[in-house]
Design a protein around this motif. Sequence first.
Motif, PDB file in Angstrom:
ATOM      1  N   ASP A 108       0.797  -1.223   0.000  1.00  0.00           N
ATOM      2  CA  ASP A 108       0.000   0.000   0.000  1.00  0.00           C
ATOM      3  C   ASP A 108       0.834   1.280   0.000  1.00  0.00           C
ATOM      4  N   SER A 109       2.151   1.149  -0.132  1.00  0.00           N
ATOM      5  CA  SER A 109       2.990   2.337  -0.172  1.00  0.00           C
ATOM      6  C   SER A 109       2.847   3.104  -1.488  1.00  0.00           C
ATOM      7  N   THR A 110       2.337   2.433  -2.508  1.00  0.00           N
ATOM      8  CA  THR A 110       2.123   3.108  -3.789  1.00  0.00           C
ATOM      9  C   THR A 110       0.734   3.732  -3.842  1.00  0.00           C
ATOM     10  N   ALA A 111       0.656   4.925  -4.400  1.00  0.00           N
ATOM     11  CA  ALA A 111      -0.619   5.640  -4.470  1.00  0.00           C
ATOM     12  C   ALA A 111      -1.415   5.299  -5.723  1.00  0.00           C
ATOM     13  N   LEU A 112      -0.795   4.571  -6.650  1.00  0.00           N
ATOM     14  CA  LEU A 112      -1.434   4.341  -7.953  1.00  0.00           C
ATOM     15  C   LEU A 112      -2.747   3.538  -7.863  1.00  0.00           C
ATOM     16  N   PRO A 113      -2.875   2.534  -6.981  1.00  0.00           N
ATOM     17  CA  PRO A 113      -4.169   1.838  -6.905  1.00  0.00           C
ATOM     18  C   PRO A 113      -5.342   2.768  -6.603  1.00  0.00           C
ATOM     19  N   LEU A 114      -5.152   3.715  -5.688  1.00  0.00           N
ATOM     20  CA  LEU A 114      -6.212   4.667  -5.378  1.00  0.00           C
ATOM     21  C   LEU A 114      -6.493   5.586  -6.574  1.00  0.00           C
ATOM     22  N   LYS A 115      -5.438   5.993  -7.239  1.00  0.00           N
ATOM     23  CA  LYS A 115      -5.595   6.859  -8.410  1.00  0.00           C
ATOM     24  C   LYS A 115      -6.334   6.131  -9.526  1.00  0.00           C
ATOM     25  N   MET A 116      -6.032   4.836  -9.701  1.00  0.00           N
ATOM     26  CA  MET A 116      -6.680   4.049 -10.745  1.00  0.00           C
ATOM     27  C   MET A 116      -8.163   3.838 -10.457  1.00  0.00           C
ATOM     28  N   LYS A 117      -8.504   3.741  -9.177  1.00  0.00           N
ATOM     29  CA  LYS A 117      -9.925   3.626  -8.842  1.00  0.00           C
ATOM     30  C   LYS A 117     -10.680   4.848  -9.363  1.00  0.00           C
ATOM     31  N   ASN A 118     -10.127   6.017  -9.117  1.00  0.00           N
ATOM     32  CA  ASN A 118     -10.782   7.254  -9.560  1.00  0.00           C
ATOM     33  C   ASN A 118     -10.803   7.366 -11.076  1.00  0.00           C
ATOM     34  N   LEU A 119      -9.733   6.914 -11.716  1.00  0.00           N
ATOM     35  CA  LEU A 119      -9.647   6.999 -13.174  1.00  0.00           C
ATOM     36  C   LEU A 119     -10.629   6.053 -13.864  1.00  0.00           C
ATOM     37  N   LEU A 120     -10.783   4.837 -13.316  1.00  0.00           N
ATOM     38  CA  LEU A 120     -11.546   3.783 -13.991  1.00  0.00           C
ATOM     39  C   LEU A 120     -13.010   3.708 -13.558  1.00  0.00           C
TER      40      LEU A 120
END
Length: 298
Positions: free
Chosen positions: A223-235
């Motif tokens: 969970d140190s990467t922020a990309l999963p949260l960003k991808m939720k918003n994008l997709l």
Amino acid sequence: MKRLNIFILCIFLFQTIIAQDKATEIRNKLLTRDQSTVLVVAHRGDWRNAPENSLPAIDNAIKMGVDLVELDVQRTKDGIIILMHDPTLDRTTTGKGKVSDWTLDSIQTLKLKNGCAIRTKEVIPTLEEALLHAKGKIMINLDKADRYFDEVYLLMQKTGTTKQIVMKGSKSPEEVKAQFGKYLEDVIYMPVVDLDKEGAEKQIVTFMEELNPVAFELLYKNDSTALPLKMKNLLEGKHLIWYNTLWDTLCGGHDDDLSLEDPDKGYGYLIDTLGARIIQTDRPAYLIDYLRKRGQHD
């Protein structure tokens, strides 16, 4: 007596029609990017209670209400495609050696082993048998099938299951178009993207623009990467998100093992925080029970 037999036949036909409508219902949820439920994928079928990649493993998954079953394929010496994860027979059967060194008639003399490596009465099914067995009842994610997909598609046509198949992979959009382009009206293709790799976000955006996939399978280690949260918003609302909970490094530690201790921190986190609407698991019955309590599975 004649009326009773007719009544029983009608009940049987009705149940068959209902079962055959199930795959279409699941496919429609995928195509419409349905956010109201979470689809459950059983990894290699219900392998905890039947040999992996066996017909009973498929049956068990269907009975418990699984939406997709993941199956693996290999090809025999005489060119027959069978259900088998490993390129060798040693781990899951009573035979030894490479699948590609055995003909189908020889392979059919073997018995499958269960998850405890104990011999069972079950035999290795061909892909054609498996497709007919699952026809209309469940969606199928075929793994390792891209190596000889033209042959696989012919079997799908023969069995009338062309609209039941999901393929996934890490190919580029250009490679997907070249290999699967003529099949994409029927076959659902989902890109697999490792969010820990450089250029992951750009890869996703390119797929969105060029192929508009139904869903993306996303991978990340912690969970140190922020990309999963960003991808939720994008997709969100445009494409479904698929996570694998088979082991921790596929889903930031929110895997089956954590979910057995606290499903809200495992499955719940992926659903609520990261927007997962498809989860592949080695614990399908447990996941379905959790989702039903949340009102997110039929």
